[in-house]
Design a protein around this motif. Structure first.
Motif, PDB file in Angstrom:
ATOM      1  N   CYS A  30     -10.326  21.942   2.003  1.00 37.99           N
ATOM      2  CA  CYS A  30     -10.253  20.471   2.150  1.00 37.99           C
ATOM      3  C   CYS A  30      -9.235  19.884   1.180  1.00 37.99           C
ATOM      4  O   CYS A  30      -9.147  18.675   1.026  1.00 37.99           O
ATOM      5  CB  CYS A  30     -11.622  19.823   1.975  1.00 37.99           C
ATOM      6  SG  CYS A  30     -12.221  19.823   0.269  1.00 37.99           S
ATOM      7  N   CYS A  59     -15.437  20.904   1.237  1.00 35.04           N
ATOM      8  CA  CYS A  59     -15.571  22.185   1.935  1.00 35.04           C
ATOM      9  C   CYS A  59     -16.339  23.226   1.122  1.00 35.04           C
ATOM     10  O   CYS A  59     -16.992  24.098   1.679  1.00 35.04           O
ATOM     11  CB  CYS A  59     -14.198  22.735   2.303  1.00 35.04           C
ATOM     12  SG  CYS A  59     -13.210  23.219   0.871  1.00 35.04           S
ATOM     13  N   GLY A  60     -16.239  23.160  -0.184  1.00 33.08           N
ATOM     14  CA  GLY A  60     -16.930  24.120  -1.039  1.00 33.08           C
ATOM     15  C   GLY A  60     -16.226  25.461  -1.137  1.00 33.08           C
ATOM     16  O   GLY A  60     -16.712  26.374  -1.816  1.00 33.08           O
ATOM     17  N   CYS A  71     -13.625  26.245  -2.724  1.00 39.59           N
ATOM     18  CA  CYS A  71     -13.014  26.478  -4.030  1.00 39.59           C
ATOM     19  C   CYS A  71     -14.066  26.878  -5.059  1.00 39.59           C
ATOM     20  O   CYS A  71     -13.748  27.032  -6.241  1.00 39.59           O
ATOM     21  CB  CYS A  71     -12.278  25.224  -4.496  1.00 39.59           C
ATOM     22  SG  CYS A  71     -13.393  23.841  -4.761  1.00 39.59           S
ATOM     23  N   CYS A 101     -12.274  22.255  -7.629  1.00 39.33           N
ATOM     24  CA  CYS A 101     -11.468  21.039  -7.469  1.00 39.33           C
ATOM     25  C   CYS A 101     -12.070  19.863  -8.219  1.00 39.33           C
ATOM     26  O   CYS A 101     -11.421  18.825  -8.361  1.00 39.33           O
ATOM     27  CB  CYS A 101     -11.282  20.702  -5.995  1.00 39.33           C
ATOM     28  SG  CYS A 101     -12.801  20.270  -5.141  1.00 39.33           S
TER      29      CYS A 101
HETATM   30  S1  FES Z   1     -14.441  21.460  -2.108  1.00 29.88           S
HETATM   31 FE1  FES Z   1     -12.756  21.751  -0.833  1.00 29.88          FE
HETATM   32  S2  FES Z   1     -11.203  22.289  -2.194  1.00 29.88           S
HETATM   33 FE2  FES Z   1     -12.904  21.983  -3.494  1.00 29.88          FE
END
Ligand code: FES
Length: 347
Positions: free
Chosen positions: A267, A273-274, A276, A311
């Motif tokens: 994302c 998105c999780g 990372c 992130c």
């Molecule tokens: S949650 Fe998507 S890049 Fe960190």
């Protein structure tokens, strides 16, 4: 505007339908409010960025976001001021005449506005939608639409220009300004009102440029004020490890990008998105608590304690040992179980 491919009369006939909501008090305020919020969020994002090193998607989205206002202000203000002070009725035939005959550079600006705003919107929507489990099913239909809609709109614009030029050749073009610019409009001459509109337009454009410059300067000062270094030790699944030492203040993901360390981020750092996520094995300093956004994503993915989003986590001065939990080249199709469609949860 796409209806202009068939006839300019069709475009004009559709105007009351499309404007039905947006020309109301509520619709108008929603538009203005959305614009102001968008500018504010853009400036906030610019100020908080720790690096201008970005993926090509982010570069395009960032540049298009900055360009939209300078391209939009002359259009929006031209309509608002033209209606209020010059007695214009903003019909499509009048607009086409303005863009194709009277002020062709404004026509070019309008084309750029459509393209830039569309690209910006598509990237934003794509970043959001690609994480949805149903996205792969609808993607084959949306890609052609994403191209067809602006192309048809621009074709309609070009066809409308042909109609405007035909009117010009037939000598039936409507006068954009009165034969005598000194004619009085509510006690003020047309020329004076026009000069006032032009002054305000340039004032808004200069004001926007000053705002962007001020945010850039504030960002520079913020980054200069950060002192201290952080050491990051990466422990990879395959047993390899890597350490880097860098200035504190940036998120783990920004640090990875600045140091060319591949790190999953589907994302692109928006905390949704999780992909990372990392396991924080230990840290020499205190670690800030997850924000509501980060916590919501960690909870949704059922992440055990110690897992954080790279992130969102900004390590403080000292050292931190982390283990990335997703492969850097993870794709959206890996985010959901192929048989159940359920989101793949953290292990
Ligand atoms: S949650 Fe998507 S890049 Fe960190």
């Amino acid at each position: 505007m796409a209806l202009g491919v068939f006839s300019i009369e069709w475009v004009e006939a559709s105007r009351p339908v499309f404007m039905m909501f947006w020309s109301t008090f509520v619709g108008g305020n929603i538009l203005v409010g959305a614009m102001i919020i968008h500018v504010f969020l853009g400036m906030q994002s610019l100020y908080l960025r720790n690096t201008l090193q970005m993926s090509s998607y982010d570069v395009i989205q960032f540049a298009s976001a900055l360009l939209i206002m300078p391209l939009l202000i002359p259009h929006a203000w031209g309509i608002i001021g033209g209606v209020a002070l010059l007695n214009y009725k903003p019909t499509f035939p009048l607009m086409l005449q303005l863009f194709w005959i009277d002020t062709p550079l404004e026509g070019l600006r309008q084309v750029l506005l459509v393209v830039v705003a569309w690209v910006h919107a598509c990237i934003g929507l794509f970043t959001w939608l690609k994480l949805k489990v149903w996205w792969p099913r609808i993607a084959p239909f949306t890609y052609p639409l994403a191209v067809a809609i602006p192309v048809l709109a621009l074709l309609g614009f070009a066809e409308g220009g042909n109609s405007a030029l035909a009117l010009l050749q037939a000598g039936t073009v409507l006068p954009i300004q009165p034969a005598d610019p000194a004619v009085q409009l509510d006690g003020v001459t047309f020329s004076e009102n026009f000069a006032f509109l032009t002054t305000v337009k340039w004032g808004m454009l200069y004001g926007y440029c000053i705002l962007v410059a001020a945010v850039m300067i504030a960002r520079f000062i913020r980054l200069r004020a950060i002192i201290g270094m952080v050491e990051i030790h990466y422990q990879n699944d395959d047993g390899t490890s890597k350490s880097i030492r860098t200035k504190a203040g940036a998120s783990l993901l920004e640090i990875a990008i600045m140091n060319d360390i591949p790190h999953a981020n589907l994302c692109r750092g928006r905390g949704r998105c999780g992909t990372c996520r990392v396991l924080v094995e230990n840290s020499s300093g205190t670690i800030s608590q997850p924000s509501d956004l980060e916590q919501a994503t960690l909870t949704r993915l059922n992440c055990p304690s110690g897992v954080r989003l790279a992130c969102q986590l900004k390590p403080k001065v000292g050292s931190i040992h982390i283990k990335p939990l997703m492969e850097p080249d993870v794709e959206t199709k890996n985010l959901h179980d192929t048989t159940t469609g359920e989101e793949v949860l953290a292990q």
